[in-house]
Scaffold this motif. Sequence first.
Motif, short mmCIF file in Angstrom:
data_model
loop_
_atom_site.label_atom_id
_atom_site.label_comp_id
_atom_site.label_asym_id
_atom_site.label_seq_id
_atom_site.Cartn_x
_atom_site.Cartn_y
_atom_site.Cartn_z
N THR A 83 14.60 -6.45 9.25
CA THR A 83 13.87 -6.80 10.30
C THR A 83 14.30 -7.92 11.01
O THR A 83 14.33 -9.17 10.48
N THR A 84 14.76 -7.74 12.22
CA THR A 84 15.36 -8.78 13.20
C THR A 84 14.69 -8.95 14.73
O THR A 84 14.35 -7.99 14.89
N ILE A 85 15.22 -9.97 15.05
CA ILE A 85 14.73 -10.22 16.41
C ILE A 85 15.91 -10.57 17.18
O ILE A 85 16.91 -11.41 16.91
N ALA A 86 16.26 -10.07 18.51
CA ALA A 86 17.22 -10.31 19.30
C ALA A 86 16.94 -11.75 20.17
O ALA A 86 15.75 -11.57 20.89
N ILE A 87 17.47 -12.75 19.81
CA ILE A 87 17.05 -14.04 20.56
C ILE A 87 17.59 -13.90 22.40
O ILE A 87 16.70 -14.34 23.00
N HIS A 88 18.61 -13.35 22.38
CA HIS A 88 18.99 -13.21 23.75
C HIS A 88 17.97 -12.43 24.75
O HIS A 88 17.96 -12.30 26.01
N ASP A 89 17.20 -11.52 24.04
CA ASP A 89 16.29 -10.72 24.80
C ASP A 89 14.76 -11.41 24.92
O ASP A 89 13.97 -10.66 25.49
N ASP A 90 14.63 -12.51 24.38
CA ASP A 90 13.53 -13.27 24.47
C ASP A 90 13.80 -14.78 25.05
O ASP A 90 14.36 -15.21 24.53
N LEU A 131 15.21 -23.14 13.94
CA LEU A 131 14.45 -23.97 14.63
C LEU A 131 14.62 -25.28 13.69
O LEU A 131 14.35 -26.42 14.38
N GLU A 132 14.81 -25.29 12.52
CA GLU A 132 15.00 -26.66 11.95
C GLU A 132 16.45 -27.09 12.35
O GLU A 132 16.39 -28.47 12.47
N LEU A 133 17.28 -26.77 12.54
CA LEU A 133 18.53 -27.03 13.10
C LEU A 133 18.24 -27.75 14.45
O LEU A 133 18.91 -29.15 14.76
N ARG A 221 6.51 -19.26 19.84
CA ARG A 221 6.86 -17.86 19.70
C ARG A 221 7.39 -17.52 18.54
O ARG A 221 6.76 -16.08 17.89
N ILE A 222 7.89 -18.19 17.55
CA ILE A 222 8.38 -17.42 16.38
C ILE A 222 6.98 -17.22 15.52
O ILE A 222 7.06 -16.27 14.71
N VAL A 225 5.69 -14.10 16.84
CA VAL A 225 6.70 -12.76 16.45
C VAL A 225 6.36 -12.42 15.05
O VAL A 225 6.19 -11.46 14.50
N GLN A 226 6.29 -13.55 14.19
CA GLN A 226 6.02 -13.48 12.64
C GLN A 226 4.90 -12.67 12.20
O GLN A 226 5.07 -11.65 11.71
N GLN A 227 3.83 -13.22 12.81
CA GLN A 227 2.34 -12.49 12.70
C GLN A 227 2.44 -11.02 13.01
O GLN A 227 1.98 -10.15 12.48
N GLU A 228 3.15 -10.77 14.18
CA GLU A 228 3.21 -9.30 14.78
C GLU A 228 4.00 -8.42 13.85
O GLU A 228 3.57 -7.56 13.62
#
Length: 357
Positions: A83-90, A131-133, A221-222, A225-228
């Motif tokens: 399960t991944t999320i495209a950073i560039h698309d968001d 996010l932590e970085l 946003r994270i 997205v995580q909850q979704e």
Amino acid sequence: MQRRISRKTVRLLYYPTAFAAGLLGGWVLAFVGGLNPAIVPVISAGIGLLVAFGVPIWQNYYINTPKLAIEISSIKRVLSDSTTIAIHDDAELKVLYGEKRRNYSYFGEPELFGRTGKNSGETIDNLQNLLELAKQRLRDLPAQIEDRKRSVEQLRAVNPTALTRYQVDSWNAPLSPEVEFDPSNLETVASDLIKAYEKRLETAEKSYADLQTNLPIAERRIEIVQQELIRKNSLFTVSASLINSGRTNTAIKVPALLRVLIGEGNYIDIKLSLKDFENKSEIAASGTRIVVFESLEISSLPEEDRALINTYWGQSVRAWLLVEDIHGGIAKSGYIAFAEGLYQKIIYDRLARAAST
């Protein structure tokens, strides 16, 4: 644990039953024929027969058998690694792209960037790391900005005609590209160094402003997205201890079932599979095995079941685990809350009460 009578036991029962029936039938015939047979020898033979065959059967069925019990350690609801999320698309997550680039370029892999498709996505765990970085960078940038301001001021105070190659090389250390040393035009060298350091300062200031503005947005946003993803694509992992208190080894089969009781006669069945079956399925006599079961993503369940899971996960409902061994016996666990971490909290509370006494 439910037991089934094995074929071997049925075969053992056949012979004494037939013998007893024949003995009783012979006695009845003798009695009917007026021979007046004695009953005591028949009773003695029956008792001897019962002992001779009953003890081995009792030992085989009750003593030399596996006795499997289950204790659930935890239930977790997680996202699969796929399960991944495209950073560039968001647009709200693009602020993290710079952290990814800095992180990967440190390992010499800048070619990862600019890719599209499956490899361009990030898992939730990776997003949390990015996010932590970014948060750490936000904390570090004020000191970096002050340091770069001092560097610009120091360069402006340098006498261009006194510049040496060694000094220029030192100033060039953090620059890319570097300023070329030209002994015939030192004023231009000094001017280029000042411009380069002013650009470094400007980049840091812009990055700081960008992070201050967009990092809180990315964090929210994270979370969304995580909850979704959890509602749509999560899966369940169940950790359990399998305890075999019998005198015979046994092994459990791959399928297992987690039944969630959500009301009178109302339940959800979540199908599970044993992970690392080759190494984890066998439980020695008087032994214990720690195992983990995993479900498919809940997207594979009917929509009604998904809605019930999302409604009752973390609520005050109970669940139990059922497994089957190679002998056909079904073992059931005790009830556990259908929530993550609640069982551990109950254990901690018990330990705290014990510590207080």
